[in-house]
Design a protein around this motif. Structure first.
Motif, short mmCIF file in Angstrom:
data_model
loop_
_atom_site.label_atom_id
_atom_site.label_comp_id
_atom_site.label_asym_id
_atom_site.label_seq_id
_atom_site.Cartn_x
_atom_site.Cartn_y
_atom_site.Cartn_z
N GLU A 21 0.83 -1.24 -0.22
CA GLU A 21 0.10 0.23 0.05
C GLU A 21 0.82 1.35 0.05
O GLU A 21 0.68 2.40 -0.71
N SER A 22 2.12 1.41 0.74
CA SER A 22 2.59 2.57 0.88
C SER A 22 3.50 2.70 -0.51
O SER A 22 4.09 3.98 -0.96
N LEU A 23 3.86 1.40 -1.07
CA LEU A 23 4.57 1.52 -2.30
C LEU A 23 3.79 1.97 -3.50
O LEU A 23 4.12 2.89 -4.43
N THR A 24 2.62 1.62 -3.40
CA THR A 24 1.69 1.94 -4.74
C THR A 24 0.63 2.90 -4.24
O THR A 24 0.21 3.61 -5.29
N GLY A 25 0.61 3.45 -3.16
CA GLY A 25 -0.45 4.39 -2.87
C GLY A 25 -1.79 3.93 -2.93
O GLY A 25 -2.78 4.76 -2.77
N ARG A 26 -2.09 2.60 -3.13
CA ARG A 26 -3.44 2.22 -3.08
C ARG A 26 -3.78 1.41 -1.97
O ARG A 26 -3.16 0.53 -1.33
N VAL A 27 -5.12 1.41 -1.48
CA VAL A 27 -5.47 0.63 -0.24
C VAL A 27 -6.56 -0.19 -0.76
O VAL A 27 -7.64 0.21 -1.28
N GLU A 28 -6.40 -1.55 -0.42
CA GLU A 28 -7.57 -2.48 -1.08
C GLU A 28 -8.55 -2.47 -0.04
O GLU A 28 -8.27 -2.55 1.38
#
Length: 155
Positions: A21-28
């Motif tokens: 999440e921190s690397l992609t900036g996306r939260v599932e």
């Protein structure tokens, strides 16, 4: 176990989901309410607030109960030989050793009384427990001196 030890030593421990999440900036969305290793470490602001509340409560309780504690200490000294307080080494937060204080509820052991390990174990209907000690243990009043440990930041 090692990850829990790291978290308690304040070494950041992240679940792979947090890292992604921190690397992609996306939260599932399916993982928003899930507990993870990152939540083992208490937030620093929470720890400071908790310490302050614990310390203030211990100070107020200690001052309020000081006459009771002095009376209990006097009773212990009058009814049995030895110190009023019992001291024991314990392991505290982050594995730091500290000395815990309690009111003494047992007779003082003689140095040549036998195996130290057996002396450390309290048995049911142990004859080493004083009459006053039985009451203090049942009422949990023997734990009152631990307020000192809270004020010292050990508990």
């Amino acid at each position: 176990r090692r990850l829990a030890d790291y978290a308690l030593q304040r070494v950041p421990v992240y679940h792979t989901k947090h890292l992604i999440e921190s690397l992609t900036g996306r939260v599932e969305l399916e993982h928003l309410s899930e507990n993870s290793f990152g939540s083992l470490e208490p937030r620093p602001d929470y720890m400071m607030l908790k310490f302050a509340v614990d310390w203030i409560a211990a100070l107020v309780l200690g001052l309020t109960l000081l006459p009771v504690m002095l009376f209990i200490a006097l009773l212990i000294k009058m009814t049995s030989k030895g110190p009023a307080l019992f001291r024991q080494q314990r392991i505290g937060y982050q594995g730091k050793p500290f000395t815990v204080y309690k009111f003494r509820t047992m007779k003082v052991a003689l140095d040549n009384a036998g195996d130290a390990r057996n002396l450390a174990i309290t048995r049911e209907k142990d004859d080493r427990i004083t009459t006053l000690g039985r009451f203090l243990r049942k009422s949990r009043l023997d734990e009152l001196p631990q307020i000192l440990n809270v004020l010292k930041g050990e508990m």
